[in-house]
Design an enzyme around this catalytic site. Structure first.
Site, mmCIF file in Angstrom:
data_model
loop_
_atom_site.group_PDB
_atom_site.id
_atom_site.type_symbol
_atom_site.label_atom_id
_atom_site.label_comp_id
_atom_site.label_asym_id
_atom_site.label_seq_id
_atom_site.Cartn_x
_atom_site.Cartn_y
_atom_site.Cartn_z
ATOM 1 N N TRP A 199 36.685 33.439 34.214
ATOM 2 C CA TRP A 199 36.713 32.012 33.871
ATOM 3 C C TRP A 199 35.765 31.204 34.750
ATOM 4 O O TRP A 199 35.628 30.003 34.576
ATOM 5 C CB TRP A 199 38.136 31.452 33.971
ATOM 6 C CG TRP A 199 38.857 31.795 35.225
ATOM 7 C CD1 TRP A 199 38.832 31.107 36.386
ATOM 8 C CD2 TRP A 199 39.708 32.919 35.430
ATOM 9 N NE1 TRP A 199 39.611 31.728 37.318
ATOM 10 C CE2 TRP A 199 40.174 32.849 36.756
ATOM 11 C CE3 TRP A 199 40.128 33.999 34.629
ATOM 12 C CZ2 TRP A 199 41.045 33.793 37.311
ATOM 13 C CZ3 TRP A 199 40.985 34.925 35.178
ATOM 14 C CH2 TRP A 199 41.438 34.819 36.497
ATOM 15 N N ARG A 200 35.108 31.885 35.704
ATOM 16 C CA ARG A 200 34.056 31.213 36.463
ATOM 17 C C ARG A 200 32.693 31.563 35.895
ATOM 18 O O ARG A 200 31.750 30.769 35.982
ATOM 19 C CB ARG A 200 34.094 31.664 37.928
ATOM 20 C CG ARG A 200 35.238 31.079 38.719
ATOM 21 C CD ARG A 200 35.250 31.613 40.134
ATOM 22 N NE ARG A 200 36.347 31.067 40.905
ATOM 23 C CZ ARG A 200 36.838 31.641 41.997
ATOM 24 N NH1 ARG A 200 36.315 32.779 42.455
ATOM 25 N NH2 ARG A 200 37.826 31.092 42.641
ATOM 26 N N GLU A 243 44.624 29.085 34.328
ATOM 27 C CA GLU A 243 45.569 28.422 35.216
ATOM 28 C C GLU A 243 47.016 28.691 34.805
ATOM 29 O O GLU A 243 47.869 28.901 35.654
ATOM 30 C CB GLU A 243 45.299 26.916 35.265
ATOM 31 C CG GLU A 243 43.973 26.531 35.916
ATOM 32 C CD GLU A 243 43.875 26.956 37.381
ATOM 33 O OE1 GLU A 243 44.914 27.290 37.974
ATOM 34 O OE2 GLU A 243 42.772 26.968 37.920
ATOM 35 N N THR A 286 51.357 34.128 39.749
ATOM 36 C CA THR A 286 50.930 35.467 39.360
ATOM 37 C C THR A 286 49.591 35.777 40.016
ATOM 38 O O THR A 286 48.697 34.939 40.012
ATOM 39 C CB THR A 286 50.789 35.551 37.823
ATOM 40 O OG1 THR A 286 52.017 35.126 37.229
ATOM 41 C CG2 THR A 286 50.468 36.954 37.383
ATOM 42 N N GLY A 318 55.419 37.968 32.299
ATOM 43 C CA GLY A 318 56.567 37.307 32.912
ATOM 44 C C GLY A 318 56.546 35.791 32.812
ATOM 45 O O GLY A 318 55.546 35.208 32.377
ATOM 46 N N TYR A 319 57.639 35.179 33.212
ATOM 47 C CA TYR A 319 57.794 33.716 33.127
ATOM 48 C C TYR A 319 57.296 33.239 31.766
ATOM 49 O O TYR A 319 56.323 32.495 31.662
ATOM 50 C CB TYR A 319 57.044 33.033 34.265
ATOM 51 C CG TYR A 319 57.632 33.348 35.625
ATOM 52 C CD1 TYR A 319 58.966 33.074 35.892
ATOM 53 C CD2 TYR A 319 56.868 33.917 36.632
ATOM 54 C CE1 TYR A 319 59.516 33.361 37.130
ATOM 55 C CE2 TYR A 319 57.419 34.208 37.873
ATOM 56 C CZ TYR A 319 58.742 33.921 38.115
ATOM 57 O OH TYR A 319 59.282 34.202 39.336
ATOM 58 N N TYR A 372 49.620 20.673 40.345
ATOM 59 C CA TYR A 372 48.571 21.633 40.673
ATOM 60 C C TYR A 372 47.634 21.879 39.493
ATOM 61 O O TYR A 372 46.412 21.743 39.598
ATOM 62 C CB TYR A 372 49.153 22.981 41.165
ATOM 63 C CG TYR A 372 48.083 24.020 41.083
ATOM 64 C CD1 TYR A 372 47.085 24.067 42.046
ATOM 65 C CD2 TYR A 372 47.985 24.850 39.966
ATOM 66 C CE1 TYR A 372 46.022 24.929 41.921
ATOM 67 C CE2 TYR A 372 46.923 25.723 39.837
ATOM 68 C CZ TYR A 372 45.950 25.767 40.812
ATOM 69 O OH TYR A 372 44.899 26.595 40.672
ATOM 70 N N ASP A 394 47.938 24.579 46.235
ATOM 71 C CA ASP A 394 48.723 25.743 45.834
ATOM 72 C C ASP A 394 49.096 26.503 47.102
ATOM 73 O O ASP A 394 48.898 26.013 48.210
ATOM 74 C CB ASP A 394 47.917 26.615 44.868
ATOM 75 C CG ASP A 394 46.768 27.309 45.583
ATOM 76 O OD1 ASP A 394 46.335 26.811 46.640
ATOM 77 O OD2 ASP A 394 46.321 28.363 45.100
ATOM 78 N N CYS A 423 41.361 33.751 54.422
ATOM 79 C CA CYS A 423 42.522 33.221 55.140
ATOM 80 C C CYS A 423 43.797 33.789 54.513
ATOM 81 O O CYS A 423 44.674 33.069 54.077
ATOM 82 C CB CYS A 423 42.511 31.695 55.065
ATOM 83 S SG CYS A 423 43.599 30.882 56.262
ATOM 84 N N CYS A 464 39.183 35.886 60.219
ATOM 85 C CA CYS A 464 38.685 34.641 60.823
ATOM 86 C C CYS A 464 37.197 34.721 61.171
ATOM 87 O O CYS A 464 36.490 33.713 61.121
ATOM 88 C CB CYS A 464 39.498 34.316 62.076
ATOM 89 S SG CYS A 464 41.205 33.849 61.702
ATOM 90 N N CYS A 478 39.023 25.128 62.960
ATOM 91 C CA CYS A 478 40.384 25.641 62.743
ATOM 92 C C CYS A 478 41.156 25.761 64.063
ATOM 93 O O CYS A 478 40.840 26.594 64.914
ATOM 94 C CB CYS A 478 40.338 26.990 62.041
ATOM 95 S SG CYS A 478 41.978 27.634 61.640
#
Length: 340
Positions: free
Chosen positions: A30-31, A43, A49, A87-88, A124, A142, A197, A204, A213
């Site tokens: 999707w990018r 999304e 997920t 799911g969901y 979101y 998120d 991250c 790092c 940071c």
DNA sequence: AATCCGGGGCA
DNA sequence: TGCCCAGGATT
């Protein structure tokens, strides 16, 4: 040391993060090809997920339902069928409903506030769609962003829920957001949380914003964020394995049910009509949902001579089974135990 | 603000 | 087994 996130530093942080994102972001489907529809579908699928789980579903979905109009025209069963295993399932129902609402609009919504009016879209998802496709200057928050921001500021707050963390970190996220490239900045924050991250063993040394940071400087980024979780509850469900004349008895969830609406599963033992005789245990399986650990015990059950079953029950042949929509686990268990 | 969603993957 | 994942809806 003073707060490193001063107004004069923020533009440098933005530039560093965006430069990194431009060079190193994952080529997600999707990018590679961006459209409002592709963003919306990705999304929805990505809510709670992991991306790797979403990928095969996304590609299949785009082949079958290439745009809002195609999805709006598709029958409910076909849509649920494609979501099977992800799911969901309320997400699929909401996405279908959204497609029908959007297809009826004279033009697409453009702001996060407008998108949030649509079914299945909360803060979101609204911010993600509007920033990526319409350059709306609304920051996403998120799980990834919560982790990045709490480490960036070494915020030791013990959040009672991720929802509370979202609320508290909102102003900071909004302050950092690059007004010139809000969509890329939002994706960059999430991408950083996903591949650098990380929750455990963050990279790092490869982080583009480690200069700013505090968590990194203190040497304990993994200490953040602190979110309180509810203990896992154990639940046991007894189900029936009833095969007659080559067909397996299934139960359909009520259309207005919160969970598994209109989807099929092995019948619950407790709600079978009179006359069914519970026999030996056939198999036992475990699965998890949210904070529950569910044990399902499936018993051989002998039906009465003339079973009277209401419309929630159906006798399914192996061929029928292909057409029906089941939850992922039930589909798998039936395949394993019904090698007829 | 808590709770649910009958998911799924990983250490 | 606990924890997390591009959360949202419901109460």
């Amino acid at each position: 040391m003073p707060n490193p996130l001063t107004e004069t530093e923020i533009p440098h942080l933005r530039a560093a993060l965006l430069g990194w994102y431009d060079a190193e972001h994952r080529p997600l489907p999707w990018r590679q090809e961006v459209s409002v529809y592709r963003t919306v579908v990705s999304e929805f699928m990505a809510q709670q997920t992991q991306i790797d789980t979403v990928l095969p579903y996304f590609e299949r979905w785009m082949r079958l339902f290439p745009d809002f109009a195609a999805l709006a025209d598709a029958p409910e069963e076909a849509v649920m069928k494609q979501w099977e295993g992800l799911g969901y399932y309320r997400r699929a129902r909401n996405l279908h409903k959204l497609a029908r609402e959007v297809a009826a609009l004279p033009e697409l919504p453009t702001t996060a506030a407008q998108w949030q009016e649509l079914p299945g879209i909360g803060p979101y998802t609204a911010a993600a769609i509007a920033s990526i496709n319409f350059a709306d200057r609304t920051a996403v928050i998120d799980g990834n962003v919560i982790r990045v921001l709490s480490r960036l500021t070494a915020d030791a707050t013990l959040w009672k829920s991720s929802q509370q963390a979202q609320k508290q970190l909102g102003p900071l996220a909004q302050r950092l957001l690059d007004p010139e490239r809000p969509g890329d900045f939002n994706q960059a924050m999430m991408e950083l949380g996903a591949i650098r991250c990380r929750k455990a063993r963050p990279d790092c040394l490869l982080c583009p914003i480690r200069t700013w940071c505090t968590g990194h400087r203190q040497g304990n980024p993994e200490a953040y964020p602190q979110v309180q979780r509810k203990a896992t509850e154990k639940v046991t469900i007894e189900r029936a394995w009833i095969v007659s004349e080559g067909k397996l008895l299934l139960e359909r969830g009520a259309a207005d049910s919160v969970r598994l609406a209109d989807m099929y599963e092995l019948p619950r033992l407790a709600t079978l009509p009179e006359g069914f005789a519970k026999g030996d245990l056939h198999f036992k399986q475990q699965r998890g949902i949210s904070h529950q650990r569910i044990t399902e015990q499936v018993y051989h059950v002998k039906p009465p001579e003339k079973p009277t079953l209401n419309g929630h029950y159906v006798w399914a042949s192996p061929t029928d089974l292909q057409q029906l929509t089941l939850s992922g686990p039930h589909r798998k268990w039936i395949r394993q135990h019904w090698s007829a």
